[in-house]
Design an enzyme around this catalytic site. Structure first.
Site, PDB file in Angstrom:
ATOM      1  CE  LYS A   1     -30.380  55.424 -19.766  1.00  0.00           C
ATOM      2  NZ  LYS A   1     -31.272  54.449 -20.107  1.00  0.00           N
TER       3      LYS A   1
ATOM      4  CD  GLN B   1     -32.997  51.546 -18.340  1.00  0.00           C
ATOM      5  OE1 GLN B   1     -32.822  52.908 -18.196  1.00  0.00           O
ATOM      6  NE2 GLN B   1     -32.100  50.729 -18.737  1.00  0.00           N
TER       7      GLN B   1
ATOM      8  CG  ASP C   1     -33.361  55.176 -25.440  1.00  0.00           C
ATOM      9  OD1 ASP C   1     -32.115  55.722 -25.513  1.00  0.00           O
ATOM     10  OD2 ASP C   1     -33.809  54.475 -24.739  1.00  0.00           O
TER      11      ASP C   1
END
Ligand code: NAD
Length: 294
Positions: free
Chosen positions: A60, A104, A127
């Protein structure tokens, strides 16, 4: 192009090339934002040092570098209490330089990831996994679609696979992949079946799919005889084999002989999942400019 076509050999959908194209388009949008004195910023919170998470995070950060997006990683020790994770999250919610926040996953078992995630500011949930974002997805109004299913849709569209009116089968019913995937295929006109661990005859369903998405986490569960000739087969699974190599949920070599399109693992859905997180971050930065008082 039709959704299903003649039996294989399948066109292999190249997720690395697709992600590269997305990055190139994003660079232009990032440059345009510079004209408004805004640089998109993505912040990731990682608790502990799960090796797979570290790799995903590194990918990322690399994608941010490639597109001109600023990235920051906030690492917390594996035994960090929920209060420390929440304090980090809240300071990022308030930080105007940060347009997107990623928590995460997985978090260490003493932390309730789902609960902690709900404290993310909705406009920074790039997300798309908070209850607010997933709820909005049900009514077709999500600001940010979850990155993995969004990456799958982008790959199908780029390959020219028609979804409208076609039969789609999603194997897996998780809140981060299977369920939003089904909603997003349905929103594009597909007739969707969701299969899962309690499904009685999996092959009976998968053989009817013009579009088959496997998101299970079982190496090579989907074999060649489970695939309709000419179907588009998208492999979300990432499984570590005993020899250390990665394998998807699809038996790639057997399925490519039958399918019309197939994605490899690695190099399929993974890079596009990353690219979608950056797309959503750039979109969040653009929205912050649109919402500025005149
Ligand atoms: P999960 O464990 O939350 O869900 C797995 C689903 O598979 C469950 O709904 C379960 O009912 C179903 N299932 C289990 N065994 C089955 C069987 N024998 N037949 C049919 N269904 C069965 O997993 P997840 O988070 O949805 O992830 C699925 C896979 O996708 C994993 O391998 C994960 O690593 C991978 N993944 C990849 C990306 C990416 O970027 N490529 C992103 C997220 C997840």
């Amino acid at each position: 192009m039709s959704a299903s076509r003649g039996a294989g050999p399948a066109t292999v959908i190249d997720g690395v090339a697709a992600a590269r194209e997305v990055h190139a388009r994003l660079r232009a949008r990032v440059a345009a934002l510079a004209g408004s004195n805004v640089r998109p910023g993505l912040a990731a919170i990682m608790v502990g040092d799960n090796p797979a998470s570290k790799i995903y995070l590194r990918n990322k950060v690399r994608a941010c570098d490639e597109t001109g997006v600023r990235s920051e990683v906030h690492g917390l020790p594996a035994d960090a209490p929920a209060s420390a994770v929440l304090a980090t999250l809240e300071s990022l919610n308030r930080d105007a330089q940060v347009h997107g926040i990623l928590l995460q996953l997985p978090l260490p078992p003493h932390l309730d990831a789902e609960r902690i995630m709900q404290n993310l500011a909705p406009e920074k949930d790039v997300d798309g996994l908070t209850w607010a974002s997933l709820g909005a997805l049900v009514t077709g109004r999500a600001a940010y679609e979850p990155c993995t299913p969004a990456g799958v849709i982008a790959l199908l569209e780029r390959a020219g696979v028609v979804l409208d009116g076609r039969d789609a089968v999603v194997v897996g019913r998780s809140a981060i992949v299977g369920k939003p995937m089904a909603l997003m295929l349905m929103a594009r006109g597909a007739t969707v079946t969701i299969c899962h661990s309690r499904t009685r005859d999996l092959a009976d369903h998968t053989r009817r799919a013009d579009v088959l998405v496997a998101a299970v986490g079982r190496a090579r569960l989907i074999t060649g005889d489970m695939v309709k000739p000419g179907a588009a087969v998208i492999d979300v699974g990432i499984n570590r084999l005993p020899d250390g190599k990665l394998a998807g949920d699809v038996d790639f070599e057997a399925v490519r002989k039958v399918a019309g399109w197939v994605t490899p693992v690695p190099g399929g859905v993974g890079p596009m999942t990353v690219a979608m997180a950056i797309v959503n971050t750039v979109r969040a930065a653009e929205r912050s400019v649109e919402l500025r008082p005149a």
